[in-house]
Motif scaffolding. Structure first.
Motif, mmCIF file in Angstrom:
data_model
loop_
_atom_site.group_PDB
_atom_site.id
_atom_site.type_symbol
_atom_site.label_atom_id
_atom_site.label_comp_id
_atom_site.label_asym_id
_atom_site.label_seq_id
_atom_site.Cartn_x
_atom_site.Cartn_y
_atom_site.Cartn_z
ATOM 1 N N LEU A 36 0.826 -1.202 0.000
ATOM 2 C CA LEU A 36 0.000 0.000 0.000
ATOM 3 C C LEU A 36 0.861 1.253 0.000
ATOM 4 C CD1 LEU A 36 -2.831 -0.822 2.547
ATOM 5 C CD2 LEU A 36 -2.977 -0.764 0.074
ATOM 6 N N MET A 37 0.427 2.267 -0.752
ATOM 7 C CA MET A 37 1.109 3.548 -0.773
ATOM 8 C C MET A 37 0.065 4.645 -0.918
ATOM 9 S SD MET A 37 3.764 5.179 -3.556
ATOM 10 C CE MET A 37 4.782 3.745 -3.569
ATOM 11 N N GLU A 38 0.069 5.579 -0.001
ATOM 12 C CA GLU A 38 -0.845 6.713 -0.088
ATOM 13 C C GLU A 38 -0.150 7.823 -0.864
ATOM 14 O OE1 GLU A 38 -3.374 9.813 2.710
ATOM 15 O OE2 GLU A 38 -2.089 8.315 3.636
ATOM 16 N N ILE A 39 -0.861 8.392 -1.820
ATOM 17 C CA ILE A 39 -0.311 9.472 -2.637
ATOM 18 C C ILE A 39 -1.170 10.697 -2.433
ATOM 19 C CG2 ILE A 39 0.203 10.252 -4.964
ATOM 20 C CD1 ILE A 39 0.564 7.263 -5.690
ATOM 21 N N LYS A 40 -0.563 11.762 -1.937
ATOM 22 C CA LYS A 40 -1.275 13.023 -1.732
ATOM 23 C C LYS A 40 -0.873 13.973 -2.855
ATOM 24 C CE LYS A 40 -1.685 12.514 3.212
ATOM 25 N NZ LYS A 40 -1.504 13.130 4.513
#
Length: 78
Positions: free
Chosen positions: A68-72
């Protein structure tokens, strides 16, 4: 409303699992709705918490959790 089960002094919270009725019994390529929503080849046997949807196979669930990787995205710079 929650269902609570006590066994040997240990408290368990019972939860409904969505999609478990579709996963019961045997699995073959003709069974729509029983396959993992990621690989679409293995039977779904893993429930996502907290939504309680049974929609992944265990291998895909392990891969998704590790990858998982959150991209803002800053939309103010446009």
């Amino acid at each position: 409303m929650k269902q609570i089960l006590w066994i040997g002094g240990v408290r368990y919270e019972l939860r409904e699992i969505y999609g478990i009725g579709q996963s019961e019994g045997s699995f073959d390529d003709k069974d729509s709705g029983k396959e993992c929503v990621i690989c679409m080849t293995e039977p779904n046997n893993t429930t996502v918490i907290p939504c309680n949807h049974m929609c992944l196979c265990s291998e895909c669930a392990k891969a998704v959790i590790q990858e998982l990787m959150e991209i803002k995205i800053n939309t103010n710079d446009r």
